[in-house]
Design a protein around this motif. Sequence first.
Motif, PDB file in Angstrom:
ATOM      1  N   ALA A 112       0.852  -1.192   0.000  1.00 51.17           N
ATOM      2  CA  ALA A 112       0.000   0.000   0.000  1.00 51.17           C
ATOM      3  C   ALA A 112       0.888   1.242   0.000  1.00 51.17           C
ATOM      4  O   ALA A 112       1.837   1.352   0.768  1.00 51.17           O
ATOM      5  CB  ALA A 112      -0.913   0.001   1.211  1.00 51.17           C
TER       6      ALA A 112
ATOM      7  N   HIS B  25       1.059   5.532  -0.037  1.00 51.50           N
ATOM      8  CA  HIS B  25       0.431   6.849   0.107  1.00 51.50           C
ATOM      9  C   HIS B  25       1.537   7.887   0.182  1.00 51.50           C
ATOM     10  O   HIS B  25       2.511   7.735   0.917  1.00 51.50           O
ATOM     11  CB  HIS B  25      -0.428   6.959   1.365  1.00 51.50           C
ATOM     12  CG  HIS B  25      -0.903   8.370   1.619  1.00 51.50           C
ATOM     13  ND1 HIS B  25      -1.948   8.925   0.922  1.00 51.50           N
ATOM     14  CD2 HIS B  25      -0.432   9.340   2.452  1.00 51.50           C
ATOM     15  CE1 HIS B  25      -2.119  10.177   1.322  1.00 51.50           C
ATOM     16  NE2 HIS B  25      -1.208  10.453   2.245  1.00 51.50           N
TER      17      HIS B  25
ATOM     18  N   SER C  46       2.163  12.405  -0.279  1.00 49.00           N
ATOM     19  CA  SER C  46       1.605  13.719  -0.546  1.00 49.00           C
ATOM     20  C   SER C  46       2.702  14.765  -0.388  1.00 49.00           C
ATOM     21  O   SER C  46       3.691  14.551   0.314  1.00 49.00           O
ATOM     22  CB  SER C  46       0.433  14.033   0.389  1.00 49.00           C
ATOM     23  OG  SER C  46       0.878  14.071   1.737  1.00 49.00           O
TER      24      SER C  46
ATOM     25  N   VAL D  47      -0.903  14.194  -4.539  1.00 50.60           N
ATOM     26  CA  VAL D  47      -1.224  13.055  -3.684  1.00 50.60           C
ATOM     27  C   VAL D  47      -1.172  11.793  -4.539  1.00 50.60           C
ATOM     28  O   VAL D  47      -1.711  11.762  -5.654  1.00 50.60           O
ATOM     29  CB  VAL D  47      -2.616  13.203  -3.041  1.00 50.60           C
ATOM     30  CG1 VAL D  47      -2.960  11.952  -2.223  1.00 50.60           C
ATOM     31  CG2 VAL D  47      -2.680  14.448  -2.162  1.00 50.60           C
TER      32      VAL D  47
ATOM     33  N   ASP E 107      -1.950   7.625  -4.198  1.00 51.43           N
ATOM     34  CA  ASP E 107      -2.540   6.546  -3.399  1.00 51.43           C
ATOM     35  C   ASP E 107      -2.712   5.316  -4.266  1.00 51.43           C
ATOM     36  O   ASP E 107      -2.998   5.417  -5.475  1.00 51.43           O
ATOM     37  CB  ASP E 107      -3.911   6.958  -2.853  1.00 51.43           C
ATOM     38  CG  ASP E 107      -3.816   7.780  -1.581  1.00 51.43           C
ATOM     39  OD1 ASP E 107      -3.188   7.302  -0.621  1.00 51.43           O
ATOM     40  OD2 ASP E 107      -4.348   8.907  -1.574  1.00 51.43           O
TER      41      ASP E 107
ATOM     42  N   THR F 195      -1.805   0.759  -4.704  1.00 48.63           N
ATOM     43  CA  THR F 195      -1.060  -0.445  -4.333  1.00 48.63           C
ATOM     44  C   THR F 195      -0.074  -0.815  -5.433  1.00 48.63           C
ATOM     45  O   THR F 195      -0.304  -0.540  -6.616  1.00 48.63           O
ATOM     46  CB  THR F 195      -2.010  -1.629  -4.088  1.00 48.63           C
ATOM     47  OG1 THR F 195      -2.780  -1.875  -5.274  1.00 48.63           O
ATOM     48  CG2 THR F 195      -2.949  -1.351  -2.933  1.00 48.63           C
TER      49      THR F 195
ATOM     50  N   THR G 276      -2.873   9.281  -9.034  1.00 50.03           N
ATOM     51  CA  THR G 276      -2.177  10.530  -8.711  1.00 50.03           C
ATOM     52  C   THR G 276      -3.158  11.682  -8.857  1.00 50.03           C
ATOM     53  O   THR G 276      -3.862  11.781  -9.871  1.00 50.03           O
ATOM     54  CB  THR G 276      -0.978  10.750  -9.638  1.00 50.03           C
ATOM     55  OG1 THR G 276      -0.078   9.648  -9.526  1.00 50.03           O
ATOM     56  CG2 THR G 276      -0.239  12.033  -9.289  1.00 50.03           C
TER      57      THR G 276
END
Length: 296
Positions: free
Chosen positions: A59, A61, A63, A73, A75, A77, A91
Amino acid sequence: GAGLVLPIDLRLGGVAIAGGSARISDASGLPGATEIAVDEIEATLSAINSADPAAAPVAVHASANVDGTGTVVLDGTLSLFAPAIGADLTTTIRTLPLKPFDPYAGRFVGYTIDRGRMNITLPIKVTERKLDGTLDFAFDGLFLGDSVESPDAPDLPLKLGLALLRDSNDRVASKIPFSGDLSDPQFSLGGVIWQAFLSLIGKAVTAPFQLLASVFSEGEDLSHVAFEPGTDLLAEGSLSRLDALGRALTERPALRMSIITLETPELDRAALQRIMLREELLAFHKANDPAGGTIT
């Protein structure tokens, strides 16, 4: 698309970055170097285990703030060590100022950037080394500045293309699907996205009425408006075309349209002959039978 093979087993319980910053300088643009400030970098990666192909995808993440007002940002997998590489990432870029990217624009667009901000949502999926994504973008207040001589700039009337896409709120927005093959040694994600954007501009300038029709009508051909032969009456369907063109010119205030008349002598002659014959018959009927019936 086999996953990465490492000479050692890699196991990490997770990775975290907090409060990071970076200064990026790239001298490949024209003119001068691109200078970008990236601050408030936050990133996390979940557990990584290269020895276990069945391990859950990593995972991701991340920013950051870019040049004070823009945000980025990431996010999703990543599957780096599974039997096949895979990814499901999105993105998101918000209110990114474009002026700092002047050197890139000079080299790859052929113009400096006068002003503008960028908003992008970019979902990407990778399966069996095949990449698919959609560029969902909006440029707010984007206007190009001076031209720059560059061999890498496209041979396209970009200012016209942007004018066709720019609405009355000075926004250029669209969604562009794209795809690529990660096994291709020439593959470049930035290149794929850039070519997709240039394709949109190219379609706008080579088929502007098709573009306007896709936005302001139900696919009607807006390149012409027909009249009934021999009359000044609009033909069936022409009124809706004029209405769509009116909306397009209202929503695209930078556009200017030239009107060219086209005659069809054969159709007009036959229609005018019928009209003249009817008028002569009416005149004859009125002169010889004033109280009589009507002729249709």
